[in-house]
Write an enzyme that holds these catalytic residues in place. Structure first.
Site, PDB file in Angstrom:
ATOM      1  N   ARG A   1      18.672  18.294 -11.191  1.00 38.73           N
ATOM      2  CA  ARG A   1      17.380  17.991 -10.538  1.00 38.73           C
ATOM      3  C   ARG A   1      17.575  17.584  -9.084  1.00 38.73           C
ATOM      4  O   ARG A   1      18.429  16.769  -8.763  1.00 38.73           O
ATOM      5  CB  ARG A   1      16.674  16.864 -11.294  1.00 38.73           C
ATOM      6  CG  ARG A   1      15.437  16.367 -10.553  1.00 38.73           C
ATOM      7  CD  ARG A   1      14.475  15.670 -11.451  1.00 38.73           C
ATOM      8  NE  ARG A   1      14.905  14.339 -11.861  1.00 38.73           N
ATOM      9  CZ  ARG A   1      14.187  13.537 -12.638  1.00 38.73           C
ATOM     10  NH1 ARG A   1      13.010  13.932 -13.094  1.00 38.73           N
ATOM     11  NH2 ARG A   1      14.639  12.350 -12.973  1.00 38.73           N
TER      12      ARG A   1
ATOM     13  N   ARG B   1      19.582   6.136 -20.014  1.00 46.49           N
ATOM     14  CA  ARG B   1      18.119   6.261 -19.908  1.00 46.49           C
ATOM     15  C   ARG B   1      17.549   6.961 -21.138  1.00 46.49           C
ATOM     16  O   ARG B   1      16.460   6.611 -21.610  1.00 46.49           O
ATOM     17  CB  ARG B   1      17.739   7.041 -18.640  1.00 46.49           C
ATOM     18  CG  ARG B   1      17.861   6.187 -17.382  1.00 46.49           C
ATOM     19  CD  ARG B   1      17.851   7.026 -16.136  1.00 46.49           C
ATOM     20  NE  ARG B   1      16.616   7.726 -15.931  1.00 46.49           N
ATOM     21  CZ  ARG B   1      16.498   8.880 -15.252  1.00 46.49           C
ATOM     22  NH1 ARG B   1      17.565   9.464 -14.742  1.00 46.49           N
ATOM     23  NH2 ARG B   1      15.331   9.428 -15.093  1.00 46.49           N
TER      24      ARG B   1
HETATM   25  P1  ADP Z   1      10.339  14.202 -15.700  1.00 43.47           P
HETATM   26  O1  ADP Z   1       9.286  13.882 -14.659  1.00 43.47           O
HETATM   27  O2  ADP Z   1       9.785  14.277 -17.088  1.00 43.47           O
HETATM   28  O3  ADP Z   1      11.541  13.304 -15.617  1.00 43.47           O
HETATM   29  P2  ADP Z   1      10.750  16.614 -14.098  1.00 43.47           P
HETATM   30  O4  ADP Z   1       9.377  17.210 -14.006  1.00 43.47           O
HETATM   31  O5  ADP Z   1      11.290  15.943 -12.891  1.00 43.47           O
HETATM   32  O6  ADP Z   1      10.875  15.666 -15.405  1.00 43.47           O
HETATM   33  O7  ADP Z   1      11.734  17.797 -14.546  1.00 43.47           O
HETATM   34  C1  ADP Z   1      13.128  17.547 -14.748  1.00 43.47           C
HETATM   35  C2  ADP Z   1      13.943  18.728 -14.224  1.00 43.47           C
HETATM   36  O8  ADP Z   1      13.708  19.868 -15.043  1.00 43.47           O
HETATM   37  C3  ADP Z   1      13.590  19.161 -12.798  1.00 43.47           C
HETATM   38  O9  ADP Z   1      14.780  19.598 -12.199  1.00 43.47           O
HETATM   39  C4  ADP Z   1      12.597  20.326 -13.004  1.00 43.47           C
HETATM   40  O10 ADP Z   1      12.630  21.254 -11.928  1.00 43.47           O
HETATM   41  C5  ADP Z   1      13.106  20.936 -14.301  1.00 43.47           C
HETATM   42  N1  ADP Z   1      12.042  21.452 -15.177  1.00 43.47           N
HETATM   43  C6  ADP Z   1      10.807  20.916 -15.388  1.00 43.47           C
HETATM   44  N2  ADP Z   1      10.130  21.645 -16.301  1.00 43.47           N
HETATM   45  C7  ADP Z   1      10.962  22.651 -16.683  1.00 43.47           C
HETATM   46  C8  ADP Z   1      10.847  23.741 -17.604  1.00 43.47           C
HETATM   47  N3  ADP Z   1       9.741  23.936 -18.335  1.00 43.47           N
HETATM   48  N4  ADP Z   1      11.910  24.574 -17.735  1.00 43.47           N
HETATM   49  C9  ADP Z   1      13.051  24.380 -17.012  1.00 43.47           C
HETATM   50  N5  ADP Z   1      13.215  23.381 -16.127  1.00 43.47           N
HETATM   51  C10 ADP Z   1      12.184  22.516 -15.961  1.00 43.47           C
HETATM   52  P1  AMP Z   2      11.061   7.897 -13.683  1.00 43.86           P
HETATM   53  O1  AMP Z   2      10.873   8.303 -12.248  1.00 43.86           O
HETATM   54  O2  AMP Z   2       9.802   7.988 -14.472  1.00 43.86           O
HETATM   55  O3  AMP Z   2      12.219   8.615 -14.341  1.00 43.86           O
HETATM   56  O4  AMP Z   2      11.441   6.350 -13.660  1.00 43.86           O
HETATM   57  C1  AMP Z   2      12.607   5.897 -12.997  1.00 43.86           C
HETATM   58  C2  AMP Z   2      12.940   4.486 -13.462  1.00 43.86           C
HETATM   59  O5  AMP Z   2      11.886   3.576 -13.084  1.00 43.86           O
HETATM   60  C3  AMP Z   2      13.102   4.291 -14.972  1.00 43.86           C
HETATM   61  O6  AMP Z   2      14.394   4.643 -15.430  1.00 43.86           O
HETATM   62  C4  AMP Z   2      12.811   2.801 -15.113  1.00 43.86           C
HETATM   63  O7  AMP Z   2      13.921   2.015 -14.693  1.00 43.86           O
HETATM   64  C5  AMP Z   2      11.702   2.591 -14.102  1.00 43.86           C
HETATM   65  N1  AMP Z   2      10.365   2.812 -14.723  1.00 43.86           N
HETATM   66  C6  AMP Z   2       9.510   3.837 -14.472  1.00 43.86           C
HETATM   67  N2  AMP Z   2       8.398   3.714 -15.205  1.00 43.86           N
HETATM   68  C7  AMP Z   2       8.552   2.592 -15.954  1.00 43.86           C
HETATM   69  C8  AMP Z   2       7.764   1.938 -16.948  1.00 43.86           C
HETATM   70  N3  AMP Z   2       6.570   2.424 -17.322  1.00 43.86           N
HETATM   71  N4  AMP Z   2       8.251   0.806 -17.498  1.00 43.86           N
HETATM   72  C9  AMP Z   2       9.430   0.306 -17.127  1.00 43.86           C
HETATM   73  N5  AMP Z   2      10.240   0.870 -16.219  1.00 43.86           N
HETATM   74  C10 AMP Z   2       9.824   2.006 -15.638  1.00 43.86           C
END
Ligand code: ADP
Ligand code: AMP
Length: 230
Positions: A135, A179
């Site tokens: 990512r 995580r």
């Molecule tokens: P989250 O917000 O749930 O942590 P992201 O939207 O940031 O996840 O997506 C995580 C990674 O996977 C990013 O690198 C994104 O470009 C990729 N990704 C998201 N959806 C898909 C999909 N349907 N297929 C393949 N890769 C995806």
């Molecule tokens: P995210 O961008 O959603 O992957 O969140 C990044 C990090 O922020 C997580 O690993 C947590 O440490 C913190 N975080 C985000 N959302 C929450 C939540 N709803 N409750 C507690 N911690 C959070």
């Protein structure tokens, strides 16, 4: 409290880190013209601005732990009270614990409001790891890219705003493993919580981005085939 069609639209996205919440909620937010509220993005903004809240949150985020509920709930509920949320909001990454879900429900109920739909993006553990390790995120707008699955048009630059792309420190392999453990232990129980309220839609998040989005639109009541309650 049941959500009514003439009330602000609150949509909520569950799913593990890497499931595609940020990707899908960004697309849906533009389509619906309703703000996307990502608790992770709010924390990262606080960290960038070196606020007290940011300094506290960083201690947990760096370790892959959840930020304490009181801090998180206060931050998100304040954001939901801002003027641009008058028509609703799309929540990404909040709630992540049962107490957060209860606080959100109570906070909305106090305003005579409720969550309309909860969308849970279901993705296998190994695929989550692969997605997070590749990512790249935009420093300016938070858009997500992936070297193999969703590459930017110009290497290192955001398609949306031209911002610089970077890899999050908490996407390093050791922190990702932790995580995901935290997700299975503390956040996955929210599936039962929302299933019990009859508003949970579980979606296969392993399909390509556009295919997932079609199903998301249906679950949000905007597609042709709107009934997929899980
Ligand atoms: P989250 O917000 O749930 O942590 P992201 O939207 O940031 O996840 O997506 C995580 C990674 O996977 C990013 O690198 C994104 O470009 C990729 N990704 C998201 N959806 C898909 C999909 N349907 N297929 C393949 N890769 C995806
Ligand atoms: P995210 O961008 O959603 O992957 O969140 C990044 C990090 O922020 C997580 O690993 C947590 O440490 C913190 N975080 C985000 N959302 C929450 C939540 N709803 N409750 C507690 N911690 C959070």
């Amino acid at each position: 409290m049941v959500a009514h069609a003439d009330q602000p639209l609150y949509l909520l996205f569950l799913g593990a880190p890497g499931a595609g919440k940020g990707t899908q909620t960004a697309m849906l937010s533009s389509a619906l013209d309703i703000p996307r509220i990502s608790s992770g993005d709010l924390f990262r903004e606080h960290i960038r601005n070196q606020t007290d809240l940011g300094r506290e949150a960083k201690l947990y985020i760096d370790k892959g732990e959840l930020v304490p509920d009181a801090v998180t709930v206060g931050m998100v509920m304040r954001r939901l009270g801002e003027a641009d949320c008058a028509r609703g909001a799309i929540l990404d990454g909040f709630p992540r614990t049962i107490p957060q879900a209860e606080a959100l429900e109570a906070g909305l109920a106090a305003r005579g409001q409720a969550i309309r739909t909860v969308i849970d993006l279901v993705v296998d553990h190994d695929i989550l790891v692969e997605r997070l390790s590749g990512r790249w995120m935009c420093r300016s707008c938070g858009a997500s890219y992936h070297l193999a699955f969703h590459p930017p048009a110009v290497a290192g630059r955001c398609d949306v705003c031209g911002g610089e792309l970077y890899q999050r420190e908490d996407d390093s392999p050791a922190t990702v493993t932790h995580r995901l453990e935290v997700y299975y232990r503390q956040t996955a129980p929210l599936q039962e919580f929302y299933r019990g309220r009859g508003i949970l839609h579980q979606i296969d998040g392993e399909q390509p981005i556009e295919a997932v989005y079609e199903v998301v639109l249906n679950a949000a009541g905007m597609g042709e085939d709107a009934d997929s309650t899980g």
